[in-house]
Structure formats: C-alpha cells, structure tokens
Design an enzyme around this catalytic site. Structure first.
Site, PDB file in Angstrom:
ATOM      1  N   ARG A  45      -0.964 120.193  44.895  1.00  0.00           N
ATOM      2  CA  ARG A  45       0.449 120.118  44.498  1.00  0.00           C
ATOM      3  C   ARG A  45       0.814 121.319  43.635  1.00  0.00           C
ATOM      4  NH1 ARG A  45       1.897 118.169  48.338  1.00  0.00           N
ATOM      5  NH2 ARG A  45      -0.281 118.393  48.917  1.00  0.00           N
TER       6      ARG A  45
ATOM      7  N   ASP B  54       5.563 112.881  62.277  1.00  0.00           N
ATOM      8  CA  ASP B  54       5.180 113.540  61.028  1.00  0.00           C
ATOM      9  C   ASP B  54       4.109 112.689  60.338  1.00  0.00           C
ATOM     10  OD1 ASP B  54       5.197 115.308  58.973  1.00  0.00           O
ATOM     11  OD2 ASP B  54       7.042 114.568  58.048  1.00  0.00           O
ATOM     12  N   GLU B  55       3.294 113.301  59.521  1.00  0.00           N
ATOM     13  CA  GLU B  55       2.279 112.570  58.731  1.00  0.00           C
ATOM     14  C   GLU B  55       1.448 111.643  59.619  1.00  0.00           C
ATOM     15  OE1 GLU B  55       1.970 113.446  55.692  1.00  0.00           O
ATOM     16  OE2 GLU B  55       3.886 113.620  54.645  1.00  0.00           O
TER      17      GLU B  55
ATOM     18  N   LYS C 291       4.396 122.921  57.242  1.00  0.00           N
ATOM     19  CA  LYS C 291       4.431 121.839  58.207  1.00  0.00           C
ATOM     20  C   LYS C 291       5.852 121.435  58.581  1.00  0.00           C
ATOM     21  CE  LYS C 291       4.383 117.823  56.631  1.00  0.00           C
ATOM     22  NZ  LYS C 291       4.169 116.492  56.047  1.00  0.00           N
ATOM     23  N   THR C 292       6.668 121.214  57.570  1.00  0.00           N
ATOM     24  CA  THR C 292       8.034 120.766  57.835  1.00  0.00           C
ATOM     25  C   THR C 292       8.807 121.824  58.603  1.00  0.00           C
ATOM     26  OG1 THR C 292       7.885 119.660  55.713  1.00  0.00           O
ATOM     27  CG2 THR C 292      10.023 119.692  56.765  1.00  0.00           C
TER      28      THR C 292
ATOM     29  N   GLN D 114      -5.249 114.726  53.902  1.00  0.00           N
ATOM     30  CA  GLN D 114      -4.250 114.128  53.015  1.00  0.00           C
ATOM     31  C   GLN D 114      -3.999 112.666  53.351  1.00  0.00           C
ATOM     32  OE1 GLN D 114      -0.804 116.496  51.677  1.00  0.00           O
ATOM     33  NE2 GLN D 114      -1.570 118.107  53.023  1.00  0.00           N
TER      34      GLN D 114
END
Length: 787
Positions: A631, A254-255, A66-67, A285
């Site tokens: 994670r 973002d997010e 994503k980043t 998420q």
DNA sequence: AAGCGGATTTTTTTT
DNA sequence: AAATCCGCTT
C-alpha cells in the site's frame, strides 16, 4: 440507471444476435484507427487489452495498473465495435469498484459507457437476472433482499420451529454453515449428508431446507441466493442460459482471486459458449479465504479454461525499490502461488523500517511522534495510513492521536445500511409499503418500546401460523378479540391504525416526506432524541441522511433496492486526516506513508487463522502482510511491541515471523532493544512453523494451558519436555545477553511484572514464574538479574 | 415487559 | 477491558 440514447442498442431483446460484423460496427472501428486510449500502456498492459478473444488471465501485481487495463480493455471492445456496451458483462466485488470503473471508462470513451447496464457486482447483476425470471425460481419479481440481521432472525425461528434448543445450536452458527454452503454453490439437496448432519444432531440439512422454504414464503432471498438462484435458473432453463450466453459477448472479472465457488460456477456457465472471459486478479492479494474465496479459482484458471492466455503485469508504478523488494521477498516465502516478480524503475528510496516498542501504548506513542514529525515536514496527513490486523488495535492508537490532536478517520466499520437505526427505519417503510413483510413488522413492532413484547408477538405468531396469514393480518384479527390484555390490545390497534394512515399518505406525499412522517409519528425519532448515549446524535444524523437520500429515487421500491445492495455512507469528507483501518479494508488503496503496527506472533500472523486453517491460514496472513506493505508508495514502517494486552490480560510477545521474512538489505532496524537484533531473531524463533506442532490448540493457548496446569518441578521441565523442534541455544544467549547470563533458577526483575524466578531459558526468551503475575515468557532484554 | 447484573466471549468483512 | 448475551428479578 441511465440508458444510452446515443444509438440503437439491442438492450432489451436478449435474443438479438451480436453485431460485430455489422456495417455500423465496422464503420465505427474505422473512425478511430489510432486508438489514442492505447497510448501510454506498457507492452504487457497493451497485450492484456488487445487479447480480446478467448479466455485470458491477467495476473496483475499490486500497483501494476490493473484498473487501467480493465477499463481500457472495455473501452477497446466498444471502440472497435466488437461489442455494444450492453453486450459486455463486467463484474466487480464492491459497488465502489463498479462505480469507479464506470467513471473511468466514461473518461476514456465518453458517455457511451453509460450504456453498460451489466457492469456491477456479482450480486447486483444476479438480482437483475432474477427479477426478470423470478417466477421460474419460485419468487415474485418484487422479492426483498434480506440483510444479515433479518437472516438471523429467520433462522432462529426455523430452529425453534424444529424444536431444537437454540442455545445449543445457535442461529449464528447455522447461518455460518448455510453461508458456507451457498458460497460453494450447494443447495439444500446438494450438501453432503455427513456435513449437513454435523449441525444439530443430523438436522442441518433439514434446517437449511426449512430456511429456504421460509424465504420463498416471504418472497425473500439472502445474499447467497442471488447467485445460487441464478445457477438454478440457468441449469433448469437452458434456453434462458443461452440468451445470456448470446448477450454477453465479452466478460470481464475484477479481483478474480476473491471469487468463491458459486461465483466461479456462475461465470463458467456464462462463459461456456463464447469463452471470451477475461479475469484480472492477483493470487498474492487473496485475503478473503475465510469468507469463502477460493484462491484455487485463480490458481486453476488455465486448467479450467484450456488454451487460456496468461499475461503477467509485473511493472509496479507505485512503490519505491526497497518497499517493493521487501514485499516481494516476503511473499516469496509462500508455496501456493503462481509466481510473479514485481519490479520498479523508481529509485530505491527509504528502507522499510522496523521498530520494536515496549508495549502497545509505547508503539502508539512512537507512531504518533513519527506522524507529528512528518506533518511538521509538510507531509499531507491524507497520505498517511495506519493499517492494523484487527480492529481492537485501533483503540489505543486512536487514544494517542486524540491526545496529540492529530486528526484521523477510521475507514471501514459498519456499513451505513447495516446500522440499527437505518435497518429500523427501513423496516417501517417496508411495512408501510408491503404490510405482509413479516420480518420488518417483527423488527419494529416494539421499537420504540411500546409494551408489545414477546408474549404479544407469540400470540400473533400462533394466529398467523394457524390461519396462514401475515402477522399484520393476524394482528388485525386479534385486536378484535379479547385474547390480549387491554393495554397491549389498545397499543396494537393504534399501531395498525397508524400503518393504515401512513400507507394512505404515501399516495399523496413524496417518499421522503412519508419517511419523515412515519419516523416522527411512530416515536422513532423521539426515541433517539431522548437517548443520552454518545452515538445518539450520530444516529439521528444518519436518519436525516437517509430521508434526504430518498429524494433521489422515484419510488420506495427502487429506493429499497438501492439500499439493500448499494448504499454506503457518504465519505465526502475531504479534510486532512490520517487514515486508520484494518489491512483488509486497505486493499486497493495507496498512501505515501504506511504504518504497520502489531507485527507479533499470535496477532499477526493471527493465531486463530493458524489454528483454523493451518498452512493455508499462514499463507493468507502472509499475503495480508504483503498487501499492507504494497500500500506504501514511499515509506513503510513496521512496528512490534514486546507486551500487548489481549482480552484484558498482558501477554509478552515475540516479533512476527514475517519480520524475519523480509530481506535484510531492504530493512532497517530502529530503536530496537539489543536482543531484537535482526540477524539473531531469525534463528531463534520460539516455535518454528512445522505443520504438526501448530495444528490444533493454538500455540499460545497451549502455552497458557500448560503454564496453568503443569505445576511439576524443574526436573520434569528440564528433562526436555519442550514440544517441537530443538532450538539453537547458547550461541545467541552468549552474544546478545552479554554479561547477564540468565540461568534456570535465577531471580530476575521485570519492569512490568516485577520479581520472578527463571524456569527455563530458550535462546533469548525466558520462561519466568513471576511472584505476582504468574508464569510468562519474556525476552531477556526486558528483565534485570537480581542479586 | 423491562431492566439489571453475572457470565461469557473476543479476527479479518462484501454483498 | 469491553461488549454482548442470558437469565433472573422486579
């Protein structure tokens, strides 16, 4: 921030028209026809980078890059000349994320990225906008941003001023309401009367308004205002909105799953004109619903922005097969989701392990042992994390790690600038800098204790209100009268003289030198040096760090700004340590090995989340479980205990339903007592989730309540007073408890609770009236039948 | 004004 | 069990 000196850039003329068709832009685009930064992207990622025009939603599952997409997309916009760095709005949730993004963009396209002055959090960007137009929303451009503690103090004053009993209607609660309203973009006039009236017998709306008025008088805003006042500004001044709409040729968020309504409205206003809005997020998420995040924002994106391109990133580059399948199987149980299927080309790897422990202490011991074993095999400790549902779980684990001598670090906890000593120190500096800062003055007037208590403050307040002057002003007046007793009067006079002296000092000395002097002369440093409590040394350390970090700023003003929005504890600790944190704090991080303790009904999913938010709460808890699992790169280890102490009382517990949500093929059961056998547990839940039975008073509380109030005989209980659906009995009891054959009325011995009489049998769960410990529900494998 | 002791409360947490 | 809060005493 550094401004780019590389080339002309219409940074400060908001009205300057975009330059995508300009010669320079086209020339620049021609220089890099190959776009090397696009290499190595998979097709979906590349599509997300290149779909620059119009609304775009990138659904980026955990570990799908994503980043990378976000940073490459920005690099792409700049490199192709579609926008100058200063024409791109890029919003993140945390300062850390913003900083990392800036660094990564710089590493892709070089220092040009420093010109991205609109890369930051919603709040920092909102601040920037408000400072430019402060006077239009009734503020001065040097307004202060209040922290939670100042906010609460202010609300208390407002409540008392309205003649309301603060004990019946606590400021905390009002703060919660106001926060909620602000999250939803509602000003005092927009809150539905009925809703506002729920607080303090109909005075809710009035208190909200009064609070806002007080903020304005103090030239202050709270965090919510940073967005809300922007909304107001833009709505009331379309010409200004237009300037920003023109400036921001491209917008990235973002997010996105974490945005609240106010943030959504904020974005929508800006995006209306050009519609080049790219939101990146993962509905699976979304774990901040409890603080106002609206999963709906992401679920509704296509509806809100018609013609939106939706791109799914489903290739996971982080976890091995079993972990990913386990996480996917779990999250698939949720109803409200857009749907993604993560896949990996990595090997299946180890299965997700599930270990049952006797109690939480046992659980901590098992985790400690596994960590030691991994460490012995040269597994770096920094690649191990323990993720808990609530902070209270940490203590026992920490105890165990300390005993074993395993170095660990706790991630999260109170932020640097939220700590009392930092807030106190800043309050001193605020008063020196701006004597009219009443909140700051009130905070430190009696810290350290000088004998200026409530009575004195009250006198000051009365005068301040009557004369409509700041507290310091009132104090100057009062010390010349004999209204105060000699002692406080002298103390107050000395304090005022000190403030005058410090203010003079700041004309000649550097900021950090002034701070140093103020903290020493006020006796504040002394106070902590005399304090013998364990954390006093740490606090002094923090104060030193504060003074040191001030050196990097030209003036107090910019330092205070930095501190109220950005400052964080410096985590430059690189030693090898295991990380311990809550699941919430773990979002965005990854580790080779992840331990997930406490997968028990009531704890995780958290009972309170279920009580307060029903099915939505359950789904958010499940997303949290999903975040936890994803994670892990190579190893995920789930634990549950059969007995856990909650608020000091031992409770017997049942494995989390999330354990049953995991696909059988991806998990292995370790050291599980016979009756935790995986196949069985999914059929004999204590209370399958079914809306109504879970609605209100928490199942456990209801259970406890029933146990303590209902002391009727067996007959009542046997005649089927059990609430909720009928459970499958018999078969499993026969299978798993073998020869034990527990029956109502039988006597049993429990390792922890001692002897007791069986009151009810329910699959492999028994309700036992213990002679000493009272009525409990236990798993039959933990009791022995007595002759 | 300050400090002690009983009572109450107990998720997650950024800005 | 523990931490925090509140009110009462000194």
């Amino acid at each position: 921030m550094n401004q780019s000196e590389q080339r002309p850039d219409p940074q400060d003329s908001l009205a300057h028209e975009p330059a995508s068709g300009s010669l320079s832009a086209r020339a620049r685009a021609a220089v890099a026809p190959q776009s090397p930064y696009l290499n190595g992207l998979n097709p979906e990622q590349r599509a997300a980078v290149e779909a620059t025009e119009g609304p775009v939603l990138v659904l980026a599952g955990a570990g799908t890059g994503k980043t990378r997409v976000l940073t490459t997309r920005i690099a792409h916009l700049i490199a192709t000349g579609k926008a100058y760095p200063s024409q791109i709005l890029a919003v993140t949730f945390t300062n850390k994320a913003a900083r990392e993004m800036r660094e990564r963009i710089t590493s892709v396209i070089g220092p040009v990225a420093e010109g991205m002055q609109w890369l930051g959090t919603f709040h920092s960007i909102g601040t920037k906008v408000l400072r430019r137009h402060a006077e239009l929303v009734g503020l001065r451009s040097d307004f202060t941003i209040l922290g939670t503690d100042d906010q609460l103090r202010l609300m208390k004053q407002v409540i008392e001023a309205e003649g309301i009993d603060e004990k019946r209607w606590p400021a905390r609660q009002l703060a919660g309401h106001i926060d909620g309203w602000k999250n939803r973009g509602l000003g005092p006039d927009q809150v539905a009367a009925g809703e506002a009236g729920a607080f303090a017998n109909g005075k809710g709306g009035r208190l909200y308004r009064a609070y806002q008025d007080r903020l304005k008088t103090l030239n202050a805003v709270d965090f919510g205002d940073l967005l809300l006042e922007c909304l107001r500004l833009w709505r009331e001044h379309p010409d200004i909105l237009e300037q920003y709409q023109n400036r921001f040729r491209y917008m990235l968020v973002d997010e996105y799953q974490d945005t609240n309504v106010a943030q959504y409205l904020w974005l929508r206003l800006l995006a209306q004109a050009r519609k080049n809005l790219c939101c990146v997020g993962d509905d699976d998420q979304s774990i901040y619903g409890w603080r106002g995040a609206e999963v709906d924002n992401i679920l509704r994106f296509e509806h809100d922005f018609p013609g939106a391109t939706v791109i799914r990133l489903e290739r996971n580059y982080r976890s091995t097969g079993h972990i990913l399948s386990a996480a996917s199987g779990l999250i698939a149980k949720n109803q409200g989701r857009l749907g993604k299927t993560l896949r990996t080309e990595d090997e299946p790897g180890e299965k997700v392990s599930i270990t049952g422990a006797w109690d939480s202490e046992d659980e901590a011991r098992l985790i400690g042992e596994e960590i030691e074993a991994l460490h012995a095999k040269k597994h770096p400790l920094s690649e191990i994390a323990i993720l808990v549902r609530i902070s209270a779980q940490m203590r026992e684990i920490e105890d165990r790690l300390v005993t074993l001598g395993v170095p660990y670090r706790v991630i999260g906890g109170p932020r640097f600038y939220e700590r009392a000593e930092i807030r106190d120190a800043l309050a001193y500096l605020r008063v020196v800098n701006q004597p009219a800062d009443d909140l700051a003055f009130e905070r430190i007037v009696n810290v350290p204790k000088r004998g200026l208590g409530d009575a004195t403050i009250q006198v000051l307040h009365n005068h301040a209100r009557a004369a409509r002057v700041p507290l310091v002003e009132a104090a100057r007046f009062i010390v010349e009268t004999d209204e105060l007793k000699p002692k406080p009067r002298a103390t107050l006079r000395d304090l005022l003289i000190s403030f005058g002296r410090w203010a003079k000092l700041s004309e000649t000395l550097s900021q950090s030198e002034v701070a140093q002097t103020v903290l020493e002369e006020s006796g504040y440093t002394d106070m902590w040096q005399k304090d013998k409590s364990a954390d006093a040394a740490g606090r002094l350390e923090n104060l030193k760090e504060l003074v040191r970090s001030m050196e990097e700023f030209p003036d107090l003003q910019s330092f205070l700004e930095h501190v109220s929005l950005v400052m964080e504890a410096n985590e430059s600790d690189t030693t090898e340590r295991v990380s311990l944190m809550t699941l919430h704090a773990a979002k965005g991080l990854e580790f080779d090995t992840v331990f997930l303790p406490g997968w028990e009904e009531g704890l995780f999913p958290n009972q309170r989340a279920l009580d307060e938010s029903g099915r939505a709460g359950l789904e958010e808890e499940r997303r949290l479980a999903h975040v936890g699992l994803t994670r892990a790169r190579r190893r995920a280890k789930i634990f549950f205990a059969s007995n856990r102490r909650i608020h000091g009382l031992w409770n017997s517990t049942v494995p989390s339903r999330f354990v049953d949500d995991l696909p059988e093929t991806n998990v292995e059961i370790l050291e599980a007592p016979a009756n935790f056998s995986y196949g069985g547990s999914r059929f004999d839940r204590m209370q399958p989730f079914s809306g109504s039975s879970y609605q209100t008073p928490g199942w456990q509380r209801a259970q406890a309540h029933r146990a303590s109030t209902d002391d009727g005989g067996y007959s009542a209980r046997r005649s089927g007073d059990r609430r909720g659906p009928v459970l499958i009995e018999g078969e499993l009891v026969a299978k798993s408890s073998g020869g034990s054959g527990f029956a109502v009325g039988g006597r049993v011995l429990h390792t922890k609770f001692g002897p007791g009489t069986i009151e009810a049998v329910d699959g492999n769960k028994l309700t036992v009236e213990f002679d000493k410990a009272g009525r409990k529900m236990v798993l039959d494998s933990f009791v022995k039948a007595m002759g």
